[in-house]
Design an enzyme around this catalytic site. Structure first.
Site, PDB file in Angstrom:
ATOM      1  N   LYS A 158       0.840  -1.208   0.000  1.00  0.00           N
ATOM      2  CA  LYS A 158       0.000   0.000   0.000  1.00  0.00           C
ATOM      3  C   LYS A 158       0.866   1.246   0.000  1.00  0.00           C
ATOM      4  CE  LYS A 158       0.846   1.155   4.549  1.00  0.00           C
ATOM      5  NZ  LYS A 158       1.717   2.269   4.946  1.00  0.00           N
ATOM      6  N   ASP A 189      -1.672  -1.577  10.908  1.00  0.00           N
ATOM      7  CA  ASP A 189      -1.910  -1.560   9.454  1.00  0.00           C
ATOM      8  C   ASP A 189      -2.580  -2.843   8.947  1.00  0.00           C
ATOM      9  OD1 ASP A 189      -0.892   0.927   8.970  1.00  0.00           O
ATOM     10  OD2 ASP A 189       0.980   0.243   8.044  1.00  0.00           O
TER      11      ASP A 189
HETATM   12  O1  C5P Z   1       1.125  -1.398  14.993  1.00  0.00           O
HETATM   13  P1  C5P Z   1       2.529  -1.405  14.475  1.00  0.00           P
HETATM   14  O2  C5P Z   1       3.367  -2.451  15.136  1.00  0.00           O
HETATM   15  O3  C5P Z   1       2.596  -1.466  13.000  1.00  0.00           O
HETATM   16  O4  C5P Z   1       3.161   0.002  14.868  1.00  0.00           O
HETATM   17  C1  C5P Z   1       4.556   0.213  14.974  1.00  0.00           C
HETATM   18  C2  C5P Z   1       4.846   1.367  15.933  1.00  0.00           C
HETATM   19  O5  C5P Z   1       4.439   2.606  15.360  1.00  0.00           O
HETATM   20  C3  C5P Z   1       4.091   1.285  17.245  1.00  0.00           C
HETATM   21  O6  C5P Z   1       4.803   0.545  18.197  1.00  0.00           O
HETATM   22  C4  C5P Z   1       3.974   2.753  17.654  1.00  0.00           C
HETATM   23  O7  C5P Z   1       5.150   3.170  18.288  1.00  0.00           O
HETATM   24  C5  C5P Z   1       3.885   3.483  16.330  1.00  0.00           C
HETATM   25  N1  C5P Z   1       2.492   3.812  15.941  1.00  0.00           N
HETATM   26  C6  C5P Z   1       1.843   4.841  16.606  1.00  0.00           C
HETATM   27  N2  C5P Z   1       0.556   5.157  16.249  1.00  0.00           N
HETATM   28  C7  C5P Z   1      -0.079   4.472  15.265  1.00  0.00           C
HETATM   29  C8  C5P Z   1       0.565   3.420  14.574  1.00  0.00           C
HETATM   30  C9  C5P Z   1       1.868   3.120  14.943  1.00  0.00           C
HETATM   31  O8  C5P Z   1       2.404   5.478  17.508  1.00  0.00           O
HETATM   32  N3  C5P Z   1      -1.339   4.812  14.950  1.00  0.00           N
END
Ligand code: C5P
Length: 302
Positions: A11, A139
């Site tokens: 994406k 995501d």
């Molecule tokens: O959910 P995911 O593991 O993909 O997110 C990676 C990091 O990005 C999270 O640990 C967080 O620190 C940050 N993040 C965030 N807010 C979001 C998505 C991600 O702070 N909406």
């Protein structure tokens, strides 16, 4: 059980607005996701006693360190019992660069969830599949939907939007590894703000017009540009070549550009800093994505 190979599409974020910090440590987002045809291949074969993962092309973490492995393990723990299945064999061919803001790992995880559920006769209630996707990563839920979609909350509350025109997008991939967590934590103080009025207008009119109108802003760009001046150099080179729109995807470092024709993109290519790849991709509507999702269905074995 049969083995089925799926295309696990990447994406870009056409829009990414950060509107606040949340009590759970994440950030509150307003984002527009768009599927593109750049993809990994994921083969899913339910069966066996445990989850086994083979990487047949490119680089990816093995075992539990891989989000696709964790997706399979969590799915089977919760829903495998009903189908009498406790394991699965997975194979990955990695073509989407990792850590570039293109969602490769999240897409693989969603592909595994949807693939297992489909092959086992859909034992997971739809709400539960959605919940599991959200637990795996912010995501991941988008990749259960695909096409063009609005993401709110952590980006994991996803509302499908009408299909946009399919067109070429050029992906510029600087040789820089960006940590998503670091980028978010380096954001300056945030003030709550509504969804950008340009996106609001497009969503409310359920407009299916030019893709370029949806490329509005990415609030993570200033942080990444500040830390990695070479990413700004790539942005400047794409803009100077006359792109209709240039923007970073997710937390970067991949930038995407809309050019009128391949010649314009070629002029951009010669201006890019060395080490930066430029690749053509195409946006995918939900219907095209659905039609192209399965590569081949293996013969049903014993
Ligand atoms: O959910 P995911 O593991 O993909 O997110 C990676 C990091 O990005 C999270 O640990 C967080 O620190 C940050 N993040 C965030 N807010 C979001 C998505 C991600 O702070 N909406």
């Amino acid at each position: 059980m049969s083995a089925v190979t799926y295309r696990s599409f990447a994406k870009v974020n056409l829009h990414l607005q950060v509107v606040g910090r949340r009590a759970d440590g994440y950030h509150e987002l307003r984002t527009v996701f768009q599927s593109i045809d750049l993809h990994d291949l994921v083969t899913v074969e339910p069966g066996g006693a445990a989850v086994e993962l083979t990487v047949v092309e490119g680089e990816a973490p093995r075992g539990e360190a891989n989000l696709a492995w964790r997706a399979a393990a969590a799915y089977l723990e919760r829903f495998g019992g009903a189908a009498g299945v406790s394991g699965a064999r997975l194979a990955l061919a990695k073509r989407v660069p990792a850590g570039g803001g293109l969602g490769g790992g999240s897409s693989n995880a969603a592909t595994v969830l949807a693939g297992l559920d489909q092959q086992l006769g859909a034992p997971a209630p739809p709400g539960e599949l959605w919940r599991l996707a959200r637990e795996l990563g912010a995501d991941v839920p988008f990749f259960l939907v695909g096409g063009t979609a609005l993401g709110v909350g952590r980006g994991d509350e996803v509302v499908p939007l009408p299909d946009l025109e399919e067109r070429d997008v050029w992906l510029a991939m600087p040789a820089v590894a960006v940590s998503t967590a670091e980028v978010f934590s380096a954001l300056p103080n945030l003030t709550a703000q509504p969804l950008d009025s340009r996106i609001m207008g497009l969503v409310q009119r359920r407009m299916s017009g030019a893709l370029s109108a949806w490329v509005v802003r990415n609030d993570l760009e200033p942080v990444v540009f500040g830390r990695f001046p070479e990413v700004r150099d790539v942005y400047d080179a794409l803009a100077a070549a006359g792109a209709d729109a240039v923007q970073m995807s997710g937390s970067g470092a991949t930038l995407f550009a809309l050019f009128r024709d391949p010649e314009e993109a070629m002029r951009a290519a010669v201006r890019l800093p060395s080490g930066c790849r430029l690749e053509r991709a195409r946006t995918l509507s939900r219907s095209t994505l659905t039609a192209r999702r399965i590569v081949d269905e293996g013969l049903r074995g014993g």
